[in-house]
Every structure is written in structure tokens, then in C-alpha cells.
Design a protein around this motif. Sequence first.
Motif, PDB file in Angstrom:
ATOM      1  N   ASP A 102      30.852  36.890  31.109  1.00  0.00           N
ATOM      2  CA  ASP A 102      30.695  35.657  31.820  1.00  0.00           C
ATOM      3  C   ASP A 102      31.173  35.208  33.233  1.00  0.00           C
ATOM      4  O   ASP A 102      30.692  34.705  33.953  1.00  0.00           O
ATOM      5  N   ALA A 103      32.221  35.720  33.165  1.00  0.00           N
ATOM      6  CA  ALA A 103      33.155  35.564  34.471  1.00  0.00           C
ATOM      7  C   ALA A 103      32.169  36.475  35.701  1.00  0.00           C
ATOM      8  O   ALA A 103      32.267  36.129  36.765  1.00  0.00           O
ATOM      9  N   VAL A 104      31.984  37.666  35.182  1.00  0.00           N
ATOM     10  CA  VAL A 104      31.095  38.662  36.174  1.00  0.00           C
ATOM     11  C   VAL A 104      29.901  37.878  36.445  1.00  0.00           C
ATOM     12  O   VAL A 104      29.469  37.893  37.735  1.00  0.00           O
ATOM     13  N   ALA A 105      29.076  37.417  35.523  1.00  0.00           N
ATOM     14  CA  ALA A 105      27.916  36.768  35.948  1.00  0.00           C
ATOM     15  C   ALA A 105      27.939  35.367  37.047  1.00  0.00           C
ATOM     16  O   ALA A 105      27.299  35.318  37.785  1.00  0.00           O
ATOM     17  N   ALA A 106      29.254  34.679  36.517  1.00  0.00           N
ATOM     18  CA  ALA A 106      29.656  33.627  37.533  1.00  0.00           C
ATOM     19  C   ALA A 106      29.745  34.099  39.017  1.00  0.00           C
ATOM     20  O   ALA A 106      29.267  33.470  39.969  1.00  0.00           O
ATOM     21  N   LEU A 107      30.503  35.100  39.087  1.00  0.00           N
ATOM     22  CA  LEU A 107      30.928  35.671  40.590  1.00  0.00           C
ATOM     23  C   LEU A 107      29.550  36.133  41.209  1.00  0.00           C
ATOM     24  O   LEU A 107      29.789  35.888  42.503  1.00  0.00           O
ATOM     25  N   ASN A 108      28.774  36.798  40.652  1.00  0.00           N
ATOM     26  CA  ASN A 108      27.521  37.260  41.326  1.00  0.00           C
ATOM     27  C   ASN A 108      26.323  36.143  41.353  1.00  0.00           C
ATOM     28  O   ASN A 108      25.596  36.409  42.151  1.00  0.00           O
ATOM     29  N   SER A 109      26.467  35.250  40.684  1.00  0.00           N
ATOM     30  CA  SER A 109      25.261  34.337  40.645  1.00  0.00           C
ATOM     31  C   SER A 109      25.398  33.399  41.883  1.00  0.00           C
ATOM     32  O   SER A 109      24.280  32.995  42.273  1.00  0.00           O
ATOM     33  N   GLY A 110      26.436  33.014  42.408  1.00  0.00           N
ATOM     34  CA  GLY A 110      26.472  32.222  43.599  1.00  0.00           C
ATOM     35  C   GLY A 110      26.364  30.952  43.299  1.00  0.00           C
ATOM     36  O   GLY A 110      26.284  30.187  44.053  1.00  0.00           O
ATOM     37  N   GLU A 111      26.249  30.497  41.997  1.00  0.00           N
ATOM     38  CA  GLU A 111      25.944  28.988  41.727  1.00  0.00           C
ATOM     39  C   GLU A 111      27.135  28.380  41.696  1.00  0.00           C
ATOM     40  O   GLU A 111      27.293  26.971  41.806  1.00  0.00           O
ATOM     41  N   THR A 112      28.455  28.933  41.433  1.00  0.00           N
ATOM     42  CA  THR A 112      29.821  28.379  41.285  1.00  0.00           C
ATOM     43  C   THR A 112      30.462  29.060  42.455  1.00  0.00           C
ATOM     44  O   THR A 112      30.396  30.322  42.533  1.00  0.00           O
ATOM     45  N   PRO A 113      30.889  28.199  43.440  1.00  0.00           N
ATOM     46  CA  PRO A 113      31.593  28.681  44.576  1.00  0.00           C
ATOM     47  C   PRO A 113      32.757  29.607  44.161  1.00  0.00           C
ATOM     48  O   PRO A 113      33.438  29.295  43.437  1.00  0.00           O
ATOM     49  N   THR A 114      32.847  30.761  44.626  1.00  0.00           N
ATOM     50  CA  THR A 114      34.042  31.745  44.326  1.00  0.00           C
ATOM     51  C   THR A 114      35.277  31.205  45.256  1.00  0.00           C
ATOM     52  O   THR A 114      35.127  30.833  46.348  1.00  0.00           O
ATOM     53  N   PRO A 115      36.458  31.405  44.450  1.00  0.00           N
ATOM     54  CA  PRO A 115      37.772  30.731  45.070  1.00  0.00           C
ATOM     55  C   PRO A 115      37.809  31.603  46.552  1.00  0.00           C
ATOM     56  O   PRO A 115      37.864  32.586  46.192  1.00  0.00           O
ATOM     57  N   LYS A 116      38.248  30.973  47.272  1.00  0.00           N
ATOM     58  CA  LYS A 116      38.591  31.578  48.510  1.00  0.00           C
ATOM     59  C   LYS A 116      39.520  32.649  48.602  1.00  0.00           C
ATOM     60  O   LYS A 116      39.453  33.952  49.113  1.00  0.00           O
ATOM     61  N   ALA A 117      40.594  32.559  47.728  1.00  0.00           N
ATOM     62  CA  ALA A 117      41.563  33.512  47.720  1.00  0.00           C
ATOM     63  C   ALA A 117      41.142  34.896  46.897  1.00  0.00           C
ATOM     64  O   ALA A 117      41.336  36.089  47.297  1.00  0.00           O
ATOM     65  N   ILE A 118      40.075  34.470  45.955  1.00  0.00           N
ATOM     66  CA  ILE A 118      39.505  35.758  45.166  1.00  0.00           C
ATOM     67  C   ILE A 118      38.537  36.469  46.028  1.00  0.00           C
ATOM     68  O   ILE A 118      38.192  37.826  46.206  1.00  0.00           O
ATOM     69  N   ALA A 119      37.677  35.613  46.702  1.00  0.00           N
ATOM     70  CA  ALA A 119      36.616  36.196  47.792  1.00  0.00           C
ATOM     71  C   ALA A 119      37.269  37.207  48.651  1.00  0.00           C
ATOM     72  O   ALA A 119      36.875  38.108  49.133  1.00  0.00           O
ATOM     73  N   LYS A 120      38.538  36.508  49.420  1.00  0.00           N
ATOM     74  CA  LYS A 120      39.208  37.350  50.267  1.00  0.00           C
ATOM     75  C   LYS A 120      39.852  38.624  49.929  1.00  0.00           C
ATOM     76  O   LYS A 120      40.012  39.579  50.580  1.00  0.00           O
ATOM     77  N   ALA A 121      40.411  38.563  48.704  1.00  0.00           N
ATOM     78  CA  ALA A 121      41.080  39.758  48.018  1.00  0.00           C
ATOM     79  C   ALA A 121      40.131  40.673  47.466  1.00  0.00           C
ATOM     80  O   ALA A 121      40.409  41.866  47.472  1.00  0.00           O
ATOM     81  N   GLY A 122      39.073  40.162  46.810  1.00  0.00           N
ATOM     82  CA  GLY A 122      38.053  41.375  46.384  1.00  0.00           C
ATOM     83  C   GLY A 122      38.324  41.610  44.991  1.00  0.00           C
ATOM     84  O   GLY A 122      37.946  42.473  44.214  1.00  0.00           O
ATOM     85  N   TYR A 123      39.425  40.854  44.258  1.00  0.00           N
ATOM     86  CA  TYR A 123      39.760  41.034  42.894  1.00  0.00           C
ATOM     87  C   TYR A 123      40.662  39.927  42.427  1.00  0.00           C
ATOM     88  O   TYR A 123      40.701  38.886  43.278  1.00  0.00           O
ATOM     89  N   CYS A 124      40.515  39.912  41.090  1.00  0.00           N
ATOM     90  CA  CYS A 124      40.979  38.539  40.334  1.00  0.00           C
ATOM     91  C   CYS A 124      41.243  39.027  39.026  1.00  0.00           C
ATOM     92  O   CYS A 124      41.341  39.952  38.576  1.00  0.00           O
TER      93      CYS A 124
END
Length: 259
Positions: free
Chosen positions: A200-222
Motif C-alpha cells: 500500500d505504501a508503494v502504491a501511494a508513492l506511485n499514484s500521485g494522489e497523496t503528495p509525497t513528503p518533500k524529504a522523502i521525494a528529495k532523498a529517494g528513500y524512506c
Amino acid sequence: SYYPEDDKSLTLDKLQKVPGACEKLDIRAGTLLFDGCRAHEVEGFSGERYSIVYFTCARFWKAPAALRSQLASFGFRIPQRTALAKMRSVMRPPQGYKDATGKSAASKKATRESISGLRGCYGYWPISADKAKQRLESQAATYWGTRPPRRVNEEEDKTAPKKRIRQPVEGWHHSMAVLLGPELTKNKNLELKGFPNVVDAVAALNSGETPTPKAIAKAGYCVTYSNRTKVYYVLYLEGKREKAMQAFGVDRPAKKIKT
């Protein structure tokens, strides 16, 4: 053997002890359509048996639009919720073998037999009822009866491991996740919260429906927490694995998770 009224309220060992619960269906003389989510098993037999099994990926509607378009270009038919609802309505829901009405397994079997077609718990089409199908079966038996069984090339070593060419993965993927452990001690700002598991976490990160936190988007990992296994998992994008391992203090060979 098929348990058409299995609603998963009884364990398999208890289900097998219910008188009249199991129906033995001889599929040698016809085609059987049944719900594979209900308890079933194959009795001992000789010869060959063919099964066609249809699966639908869970949460397919959460797949990114780009991925759905790519699958469609490859010839995959994307399921529609209306089509799935229609498919589920073909066979009625199981009644179970233990309910408030006190119906016995035998009386429920009589009820099933009074329901014609697929509105019951399974569909069965005997070949004996269709002379055209009988002719096809006879022709197939004659054709395959004269053909020798396929031989395996003895020069080819089937046990030798084949080198797999890894294809690059776009976006987040559950295969790029490793076990961290029950505690998160570093970079807590990179925890992705609100999802019960890795899928579910992967689906949310890929869907774009829920904004990815800036820190995670910048790092590329979480990291994300699994409610079922009670541990954290590290998720990372292509090329970010080593940095992710360092960021969360994973200094041993990471164990990939099975999905």
C-alpha cells in the motif's frame, strides 16, 4: 472435492468433519467452474488434468495511469469494477456450514441443487449432454493418442542456474524494499506513515494522489511500518539502495522481503 458453502468461518480440519459438506465432482466428463477461494482439493487420479485459473491483482485500481496504459499496450485487459461486480454475482455467496438457522449441510445441498445454472455455488457442463463436444473430445483423443510424448533435450542442463538480466524499475516497487527491524532510530523524518504494509505504501508513492513528503521525494528513500509483521521496511528508488542502507544504519546484507 469441493466445499461450496465454505465461508471461511471454519478451519479446514473442522470443515472436513461436517457431514455432507464436501461434494465430489467428477470433472473427467465435463467442465467445472467454481470459486477457488472456497475449500477444495484434488482426489487421486491417473492421467492428465488441465486447469485454467484466473487471478485479479489486488488493488489493481491503484496502479498508476502510465502503468495501466503500458499494460494495455501489451494486450492486458485492465479489470473494471463493474465487470468484477458482475463476475461475483454469477455465483451466490456461500451460506456457511454453521449459522443461526440451524440448517444442516444436507438441507443446504438440497437448496443448492434447486438453484439452476451458475446462480448456485458452481457451474458444471457435462460433455455427455452435447454431441458436438463429444465429437471434439473423440477427435482430440485420436490426435493426441498418436503423438509421442515430448522429449526433453538431454544435452540441456535443466539444473544449471540461468543468468537473469535485471531490468531497471521505474518509480517505487515492492521488490526494492528490505527489512530494517522493529525500531526506527535514525532519520525519523523519512518515515512514510498512514499505510498498513509495503504494498500500500508503494502504491501511494506511485499514484500521485497523496503528495509525497518533500524529504522523502528529495532523498529517494524512506521507511514504512508493517502492521502485520510489526517491523519497519526500507523503500528506495533505483540507484538509491546504498544511500538508504547508510541512512538507516543497515550495515549487514539486507534481507529482501517476499511479497
